[in-house]
Design a protein around this motif. Structure first.
Motif, mmCIF file in Angstrom:
data_model
loop_
_atom_site.group_PDB
_atom_site.id
_atom_site.type_symbol
_atom_site.label_atom_id
_atom_site.label_comp_id
_atom_site.label_asym_id
_atom_site.label_seq_id
_atom_site.Cartn_x
_atom_site.Cartn_y
_atom_site.Cartn_z
ATOM 1 N N HIS A 114 -1.745 3.553 2.060
ATOM 2 C CA HIS A 114 -2.075 3.308 3.626
ATOM 3 C C HIS A 114 -1.651 2.145 4.237
ATOM 4 O O HIS A 114 -0.936 2.110 5.123
ATOM 5 C CB HIS A 114 -3.776 3.588 3.623
ATOM 6 C CG HIS A 114 -3.685 2.939 5.610
ATOM 7 N ND1 HIS A 114 -4.241 3.953 5.815
ATOM 8 C CD2 HIS A 114 -4.578 2.370 5.997
ATOM 9 C CE1 HIS A 114 -4.918 3.878 7.260
ATOM 10 N NE2 HIS A 114 -4.771 2.097 6.686
ATOM 11 N N GLY A 117 2.261 2.960 5.210
ATOM 12 C CA GLY A 117 2.232 3.979 6.128
ATOM 13 C C GLY A 117 2.895 5.227 5.706
ATOM 14 O O GLY A 117 3.377 5.815 6.386
ATOM 15 N N HIS A 121 -6.131 7.151 3.906
ATOM 16 C CA HIS A 121 -7.291 6.943 5.076
ATOM 17 C C HIS A 121 -7.532 5.350 4.429
ATOM 18 O O HIS A 121 -8.673 4.576 5.019
ATOM 19 C CB HIS A 121 -7.968 7.569 5.219
ATOM 20 C CG HIS A 121 -6.911 9.123 5.859
ATOM 21 N ND1 HIS A 121 -6.096 9.300 6.555
ATOM 22 C CD2 HIS A 121 -6.717 9.987 5.549
ATOM 23 C CE1 HIS A 121 -5.697 9.903 6.997
ATOM 24 N NE2 HIS A 121 -5.890 11.117 5.623
#
Length: 325
Positions: A114, A117, A121
């Motif tokens: 996360h 990127g 989540h």
């Protein structure tokens, strides 16, 4: 008189035995709890998000409510389950421990992905979680229940890891040690969370009302430092999750008869420790082992992300979220 002296001597002997037992319990609890460092740090790092958006006067009551729920999770539900496993199905402890270790690796790798990127989540909820009710009391209830459910998973990891770290002993010593672990960790985690959550308020008060320039400067410094502290806590927590989770899985594989990876890491750590001065050998051996465990934990966690996000998480939400609604 001699009878009274004998009685007092017996009482003193019993007191010494009881004190030694308490010391043993606390010592074992401290050692066992330290094995669950990754889950403990993650618990402390995750919880503050559940009080975001509430007025300052509601922050501590919410934390207190979550702490009580955490204590119930550990003492009422998880401690009896742990004792049953230890006494009637000890062969299940290692697989369950590896399952918890795999979950730690998944959580840690998801946070790394996360942050980069590239998916994952972290601890964000499903899309419907953004549809928060307008009623503050309802919102507070929802947040507290969500935090207690998350705590149950992390507490299960903590108690399982701690149970595996307790030396062989009798039923009551195991029960007392696990209870001590539950209480010590809950107090430490939620005490730390309360301090973290209220630190910026304390800093603002010092900056606004401090009589001395030094006090006001310190207050402003605390306010500026808090975002960096939270980021550092998340980084340390993620690293600890990967290291601890990887170590648990590697060690579990060795116990279950697949020692190759454990042996390779052990030999690499031994070799590295022999190229430094003797007083640094222990630290280097630990660091190399932790680094290899962490790399393995990250690789395993990344491999588990598709399974977690495509299968496990949707099933969890289908069962528990719909039930809640």
């Amino acid at each position: 008189m001699s009878g009274l002296l004998a009685l007092l001597d017996d009482v003193a002997g019993i007191a010494k035995v009881a004190a030694a037992s308490v010391d043993d319990v606390i010592g074992q609890a401290a050692k066992a709890g330290s094995k669950a460092a990754g889950a403990v740090i993650d618990d402390a790092a995750v919880t503050p998000k559940y009080v975001q958006g509430f007025s300052a006067d509601r922050e501590l009551p919410i934390i207190w409510r979550i702490a009580k729920g955490s204590m119930i999770n550990k003492l009422v539900y998880l401690l009896p389950i742990g004792l049953l496993l230890s006494n009637f199905a000890p062969w299940l402890i290692t697989p369950l421990l590896m399952l918890g270790g795999g979950y730690l690796c998944f959580e840690g790798a998801e946070k790394v992905a996360h942050a980069l990127g590239v998916g994952g989540h972290g601890h964000t909820d499903h899309p419907a979680a953004g549809e928060e009710p307008e009623d503050p009391a309802h919102l507070e209830e929802k947040k507290a229940q969500g935090a207690i459910k998350t705590d149950f998973i992390l507490s299960a990891e903590i108690m399982t890891i701690s149970l595996a770290a307790i030396p062989e002993s009798n039923f009551w010593m195991e029960a007392a040690t696990l209870a001590a672990v539950a209480i010590m960790i809950t107090v430490a985690v939620y005490g730390a969370v309360a301090l973290i959550v209220k630190a910026d308020d304390a800093g603002l008060a010092m900056a606004a009302k401090g009589r001395l320039g030094l006090t006001r400067s310190l207050g402003r410094g605390i306010v500026r430092a808090m975002p960096y502290l939270m980021k550092a806590l998340m980084v340390i927590g993620t690293a600890a999750m990967l290291w601890v989770g990887g170590n648990i899985v590697v060690h579990g594989m060795e116990i279950l008869g697949a020692p190759w990876l454990y042996d390779q890491i052990h030999h690499a750590a031994e070799a590295a420790s022999h190229v430094v001065p003797e007083n640094m050998m222990g630290a280097v051996k630990w660091a190399v082992t932790a680094a290899f465990d962490g790399v393995f934990g990250l690789a395993l966690g990344l491999a588990l992300i598709p399974l977690g996000e495509k299968i496990v998480t949707p099933l969890w939400r289908a069962v528990f979220v719909r039930k809640a609604h």
